[in-house]
Design a protein around this motif. Structure first.
Motif, PDB file in Angstrom:
ATOM      1  N   HIS A   1     -35.814   8.612  -8.215  1.00 22.13           N
ATOM      2  CA  HIS A   1     -34.962   7.760  -7.377  1.00 22.13           C
ATOM      3  C   HIS A   1     -33.478   7.951  -7.700  1.00 22.13           C
ATOM      4  CE1 HIS A   1     -38.949   5.882  -7.031  1.00 22.13           C
ATOM      5  NE2 HIS A   1     -38.544   5.497  -5.844  1.00 22.13           N
ATOM      6  N   GLN A   2     -33.134   9.071  -8.273  1.00 26.50           N
ATOM      7  CA  GLN A   2     -31.746   9.396  -8.577  1.00 26.50           C
ATOM      8  C   GLN A   2     -30.944   9.521  -7.284  1.00 26.50           C
ATOM      9  OE1 GLN A   2     -31.342  13.161 -10.635  1.00 26.50           O
ATOM     10  NE2 GLN A   2     -29.702  12.341 -11.920  1.00 26.50           N
ATOM     11  N   ALA A   3     -29.707   9.055  -7.315  1.00 22.10           N
ATOM     12  CA  ALA A   3     -28.865   9.086  -6.117  1.00 22.10           C
ATOM     13  C   ALA A   3     -28.585  10.523  -5.688  1.00 22.10           C
ATOM     14  CB  ALA A   3     -27.558   8.352  -6.374  1.00 22.10           C
ATOM     15  N   GLN A   4     -28.595  10.726  -4.358  1.00 21.49           N
ATOM     16  CA  GLN A   4     -28.318  12.039  -3.790  1.00 21.49           C
ATOM     17  C   GLN A   4     -27.039  12.060  -2.961  1.00 21.49           C
ATOM     18  OE1 GLN A   4     -30.370  14.572  -4.596  1.00 21.49           O
ATOM     19  NE2 GLN A   4     -31.603  13.116  -5.790  1.00 21.49           N
ATOM     20  N   GLU A   5     -26.503  10.878  -2.635  1.00 21.85           N
ATOM     21  CA  GLU A   5     -25.343  10.805  -1.746  1.00 21.85           C
ATOM     22  C   GLU A   5     -24.365   9.748  -2.228  1.00 21.85           C
ATOM     23  OE1 GLU A   5     -27.048   9.774   1.995  1.00 21.85           O
ATOM     24  OE2 GLU A   5     -27.456   7.703   1.421  1.00 21.85           O
ATOM     25  N   ARG A   6     -23.199   9.781  -1.626  1.00 19.88           N
ATOM     26  CA  ARG A   6     -22.169   8.795  -1.953  1.00 19.88           C
ATOM     27  C   ARG A   6     -22.240   7.626  -0.982  1.00 19.88           C
ATOM     28  NH1 ARG A   6     -18.712  10.725  -5.659  1.00 19.88           N
ATOM     29  NH2 ARG A   6     -18.753  12.997  -5.960  1.00 19.88           N
ATOM     30  N   SER A   7     -22.115   6.431  -1.524  1.00 22.14           N
ATOM     31  CA  SER A   7     -22.083   5.229  -0.702  1.00 22.14           C
ATOM     32  C   SER A   7     -21.325   4.154  -1.458  1.00 22.14           C
ATOM     33  CB  SER A   7     -23.504   4.745  -0.372  1.00 22.14           C
ATOM     34  OG  SER A   7     -23.474   3.440   0.190  1.00 22.14           O
ATOM     35  N   THR A   8     -20.218   3.692  -0.871  1.00 25.83           N
ATOM     36  CA  THR A   8     -19.498   2.595  -1.516  1.00 25.83           C
ATOM     37  C   THR A   8     -20.291   1.300  -1.422  1.00 25.83           C
ATOM     38  OG1 THR A   8     -18.286   2.167   0.550  1.00 25.83           O
ATOM     39  CG2 THR A   8     -17.232   3.608  -1.085  1.00 25.83           C
ATOM     40  N   PHE A   9     -21.103   1.154  -0.362  1.00 20.82           N
ATOM     41  CA  PHE A   9     -21.922  -0.052  -0.201  1.00 20.82           C
ATOM     42  C   PHE A   9     -22.975  -0.135  -1.301  1.00 20.82           C
ATOM     43  CE2 PHE A   9     -25.639  -2.144   1.934  1.00 20.82           C
ATOM     44  CZ  PHE A   9     -25.091  -3.423   1.993  1.00 20.82           C
ATOM     45  N   ARG A  10     -23.586   0.991  -1.629  1.00 21.16           N
ATOM     46  CA  ARG A  10     -24.624   1.009  -2.662  1.00 21.16           C
ATOM     47  C   ARG A  10     -24.085   1.428  -4.022  1.00 21.16           C
ATOM     48  NH1 ARG A  10     -29.136  -0.062  -0.061  1.00 21.16           N
ATOM     49  NH2 ARG A  10     -29.387   0.582   2.112  1.00 21.16           N
ATOM     50  N   ASP A  11     -22.775   1.668  -4.121  1.00 23.84           N
ATOM     51  CA  ASP A  11     -22.159   2.123  -5.370  1.00 23.84           C
ATOM     52  C   ASP A  11     -22.878   3.359  -5.912  1.00 23.84           C
ATOM     53  OD1 ASP A  11     -19.869   0.523  -5.953  1.00 23.84           O
ATOM     54  OD2 ASP A  11     -21.186  -1.174  -6.350  1.00 23.84           O
ATOM     55  N   SER A  12     -23.231   4.276  -5.032  1.00 22.13           N
ATOM     56  CA  SER A  12     -23.985   5.460  -5.441  1.00 22.13           C
ATOM     57  C   SER A  12     -23.116   6.703  -5.384  1.00 22.13           C
ATOM     58  CB  SER A  12     -25.207   5.650  -4.546  1.00 22.13           C
ATOM     59  OG  SER A  12     -24.831   5.974  -3.222  1.00 22.13           O
ATOM     60  N   ALA A  13     -23.506   7.689  -6.168  1.00 23.46           N
ATOM     61  CA  ALA A  13     -22.898   9.021  -6.162  1.00 23.46           C
ATOM     62  C   ALA A  13     -23.962   9.975  -6.679  1.00 23.46           C
ATOM     63  CB  ALA A  13     -21.644   9.061  -7.042  1.00 23.46           C
ATOM     64  N   PRO A  14     -23.924  11.250  -6.265  1.00 19.86           N
ATOM     65  CA  PRO A  14     -24.954  12.191  -6.697  1.00 19.86           C
ATOM     66  C   PRO A  14     -25.132  12.206  -8.212  1.00 19.86           C
ATOM     67  CG  PRO A  14     -23.625  13.168  -4.970  1.00 19.86           C
ATOM     68  CD  PRO A  14     -22.958  11.868  -5.331  1.00 19.86           C
ATOM     69  N   GLY A  15     -26.380  12.106  -8.638  1.00 21.50           N
ATOM     70  CA  GLY A  15     -26.700  12.144 -10.061  1.00 21.50           C
ATOM     71  C   GLY A  15     -26.809  10.790 -10.725  1.00 21.50           C
ATOM     72  N   LYS A  16     -26.313   9.747 -10.060  1.00 21.76           N
ATOM     73  CA  LYS A  16     -26.313   8.425 -10.677  1.00 21.76           C
ATOM     74  C   LYS A  16     -27.723   7.840 -10.673  1.00 21.76           C
ATOM     75  CE  LYS A  16     -23.247   4.386 -10.773  1.00 21.76           C
ATOM     76  NZ  LYS A  16     -22.257   3.573 -10.006  1.00 21.76           N
ATOM     77  N   ILE A  17     -28.033   7.058 -11.695  1.00 19.81           N
ATOM     78  CA  ILE A  17     -29.360   6.475 -11.854  1.00 19.81           C
ATOM     79  C   ILE A  17     -29.361   5.052 -11.311  1.00 19.81           C
ATOM     80  CG2 ILE A  17     -31.119   5.794 -13.532  1.00 19.81           C
ATOM     81  CD1 ILE A  17     -30.910   8.815 -13.061  1.00 19.81           C
ATOM     82  N   MET A  18     -30.457   4.707 -10.677  1.00 17.60           N
ATOM     83  CA  MET A  18     -30.608   3.441  -9.963  1.00 17.60           C
ATOM     84  C   MET A  18     -30.446   2.230 -10.875  1.00 17.60           C
ATOM     85  SD  MET A  18     -34.091   2.083  -8.222  1.00 17.60           S
ATOM     86  CE  MET A  18     -34.626   1.463  -9.820  1.00 17.60           C
TER      87      MET A  18
END
Length: 720
Positions: free
Chosen positions: A326-343
């Motif tokens: 479930h590692q992040a694959q995309e950038r999203s400011t809403f989900r605070d995600s960026a590639p490689g980031k862990i949930m």
């Protein structure tokens, strides 16, 4: 974990009070993604009570009465293995035939309940101990509001879906709700006996009990319609539920001590971990806690797995595989995600599905990614499982890329955070409430914020990846990561250390200013091995002082600091997992007496809380004859609170296991106060197993090993 306990102005539905009920007076059961929270009577009537499935409340009100009155309570408990809830009660005055009123206390009313197949099973058993016939009018009231967990926790919704009219059919009531996400959700309440009167929210029965007579009513509640409840269905499902729990508890080494109460603490903690652990396609995964966090969290699961890694590594394997998947694959400011980031967190309810909250799959934890990498390194060292590391290697490299680039948003060499949108968490370390990070005058810092303990996690990640890369023959990359670890250590020592206070500040803000607040966070630096022995000694002295040590555990914030409040969520309360991480850090740097005393403090806390540590409790100083003060809306059980005893015990024993070298290392082993003997059976190291026996002999502890694994016993730890 975010402090989103129910607000006092949360919506009130049929029969539900606005009362926020103390966790010590509530009883929880869980099966997969279904759990129930009810009071000591077995009733669901408080603001946060309910039967929940996939983050939706499918039973919001549920109450038993006899002759219009609640039974008198005799006792209530959850079984030691967490399978059954049992309430024992007796009647108040009831009618006799001929319109006479019978005496109270002649009936025994037992409610026994469990969850299996994501379905609630309940048996209400009534025994007449009088010599007269008793008429027993029994009423069961119920409702299903289909509120999302975030609604239950107090989030206001401008609009909801459509709740259909209840369908009443003899022995069954069916509820339905079509959410704004287009998903239809259902709830079925079924009875073994036909009520003499049944409506959308009430079933009424009239039983006649002869002298010494017995009657039983079976009830089932679930999201699918099933067969009619019966004694046979109840017994069959109960046997399956108990067998399944026994199977979940059998993993890992067995621990047994000379102390009966200490064994109860170990056993109850292990049962809580088994209860909260859910089988995923990727392996076992511990949900964070009931009721607010009965779902997959990244940080909580990593720390829980680390707490028991030394004697039960299979949980860490399941956690690592799930988080990699479930590692992040995309950038999203809403989900605070960026590639490689862990949930950070995932949810299955209506509001996350609609994007009303970002937590469907949310990545707003700055520490989860370095913790993920660090756990992978610790897991390989403990197990020698290079095959899993090979499987995880692409995810580990992506995580390291996030640490080295996105994690350092302003290029100052520190891992930091700033939320992407206002809907996300404002603070993104483990103390993620809005007021948990501040300057000594109480001002909130500007972002991006670099927390002190997160740098320790990143240090451990760099060191762990260097060791793993060397094993894979990638010597050049190993050197790069080891050099980065050294540079990070130097930066932390120069930017966070306060000579005048003999301690590390909690954070560096976006202006480069140090938040000079004294918090428990630097104890995690000791756990990661970042600091020098000289400074570790000063941190140890502070943590063991009365300003941090409440007598029951370590406060999250020292007394006298701005915003200190022993009743707060993060600013002066005691979190068992935080104490355990700090204690493991103290042990790593050679502290022994303080480790033993803090372990005893948490044990004494557990003994006053039915041998079960809550998510947190208040940080008031210990007073003779008075128990620790409960936090009003803590999760109970909570995974990393349950796992704390095992990390504390590891710290006392000074035990670590290196499967690559095939040895067990013991550094000045100690036993908890009052424990004279501890046995660890079937401890696996590589392909070998060993039994260890620790025994107190005067001022020292002897160790006997039975098995083919060598022991390395040292008087002092090594530091590098």
């Amino acid at each position: 974990m975010e402090n989103l306990a129910p607000a006092l102005d949360a919506p009130v539905d049929y029969g539900v009070t606005a009362e926020v009920r103390a966790p010590q007076n509530l009883y929880a059961l869980k099966d997969k993604d279904t759990f129930i929270v009810a009071d000591q009577f077995g009733d669901i009537a408080g603001q946060g009570d309910g039967l929940f499935h996939n983050d939706t409340r499918i039973l919001s009100f549920y109450r038993l009465s006899l002759g219009g009155r609640a039974p008198s309570l005799l006792s209530a408990a959850v079984a030691h293995d967490n399978v059954f809830f049992t309430c024992n009660g007796t009647n108040q005055a009831l009618p006799y035939p001929g319109e006479r009123m019978g005496p109270p206390g002649v009936l025994h009313i037992e409610r026994k309940r469990f969850l299996w197949g994501e379905r609630m099973y309940e048996r209400i058993r009534c025994v007449n101990y009088s010599r007269d016939t008793v008429l027993l009018p029994m009423t069961i009231e119920f409702d299903a509001d289909f509120r999302d967990m975030f609604e239950v926790r107090g989030t206001h919704r401008a609009k909801r879906g459509t709740k259909g009219p209840p369908h009443v059919d003899g022995r069954r009531v069916a509820y339905s709700y079509i959410g704004l996400d287009g998903v239809e959700r259902s709830s079925f309440i079924c009875f073994s006996d036909a009520p003499y009167r049944i409506g959308p929210h009430k079933a009424e029965f009239m039983f006649t009990l002869q002298a010494e007579g017995v009657t039983e009513l079976y009830i089932e509640v679930g999201v699918i319609d099933g067969h009619a409840p019966s004694r046979e269905r109840f017994r069959d499902a109960a046997a399956r539920a108990r067998w399944d729990m026994r199977a979940r508890r059998r993993h890992g080494a067995r621990l047994n001590s000379s102390g009966r109460l200490f064994n109860e603490w170990l056993g109850k903690s292990r049962s809580d971990l088994a209860l909260l652990t859910t089988r995923m396609e990727t392996g076992p995964y511990p949900y964070a806690g009931i009721p607010w966090f009965s779902t997959a969290f990244g940080r909580d699961a990593i720390i829980t797995a680390w707490q028991i890694l030394w004697f039960e590594p299979s949980l860490a394997k399941g956690v690592l595989r799930y988080l990699a998947a479930h590692q992040a694959q995309e950038r999203s400011t809403f989900r605070d995600s960026a590639p490689g980031k862990i949930m950070h967190e995932t949810r299955k309810g209506e509001m996350p599905a609609l994007g009303e909250v970002p937590f469907g799959r949310y990545y707003g934890g700055v520490d989860t990614t370095p913790l993920f990498v660090a756990l992978a390194g610790a897991y390989q060292e403990r197990t020698g499982d290079d095959k899993l590391i090979d499987e995880l290697w692409p995810a580990l490299e992506k995580a390291m890329h996030w640490i080295e680039h996105d994690g350092d948003s302003d290029g100052d060499g520190l891992i930091d955070y700033a939320r992407g949108q206002d809907s996300g968490l404002s603070n993104q370390g483990w103390k993620d409430s809005e007021d948990s990070v501040f300057h000594t005058d109480g001002r909130y810092p500007s972002g991006p914020i670099a927390l002190v303990e997160v740098q320790g996690y990143a240090f451990a990640a760099y060191r762990g990846m260097a060791r793993l890369a060397e094993r894979r023959g990638e010597v050049g990359q190993a050197t790069i990561w080891r050099e980065k670890a050294d540079r990070l250590r130097e930066k932390v020592e120069s930017l966070f250390w306060m000579d005048d206070r003999g301690y590390y500040g909690i954070a560096v803000d976006g202006q480069g200013q140090l938040c000079r607040t004294l918090s428990s966070n630097p104890g995690h630096l000791l756990f990661c091995g970042l600091v020098s022995p000289e400074r570790a000694r000063k941190v140890t002295d502070q943590l063991l002082s009365a300003s941090f040590n409440s007598g029951w555990g370590l406060r999250t914030l020292a007394t006298g600091e701005a915003r200190f409040n022993p009743i707060s969520y993060h600013n002066g309360s005691v979190w068992p997992h935080d104490t355990a991480l700090c204690v493991m850090g103290l042990s790593r740097y050679g502290e022994r007496d303080g480790v033993v005393k803090l372990t005893s403090a948490l044990f004494e806390t557990a003994s006053r809380m039915q041998m079960r540590l809550p998510e947190l409790f208040c940080g008031f100083p210990r007073s003779p004859g008075e128990p620790p003060v409960a936090y009003p809306v803590a999760c109970l059980p909570q995974a990393w609170a349950a796992g704390s005893v095992f990390m504390m015990l590891q710290a006392c024993l000074g035990i670590s296991i290196d499967a690559n070298r095939g040895e067990i290392v013991l550094v000045d082993p100690r036993l908890p106060i009052g424990i004279d003997r501890l046995k660890i059976e079937h401890l696996r190291v590589g392909d070998e197993t060993v039994d260890l026996t620790f025994e107190r002999q005067g001022e020292r502890v002897s160790v006997h090993a039975d098995g083919g694994v060598p022991l390395a016993i040292r008087s002092k730890p090594t530091w590098s």
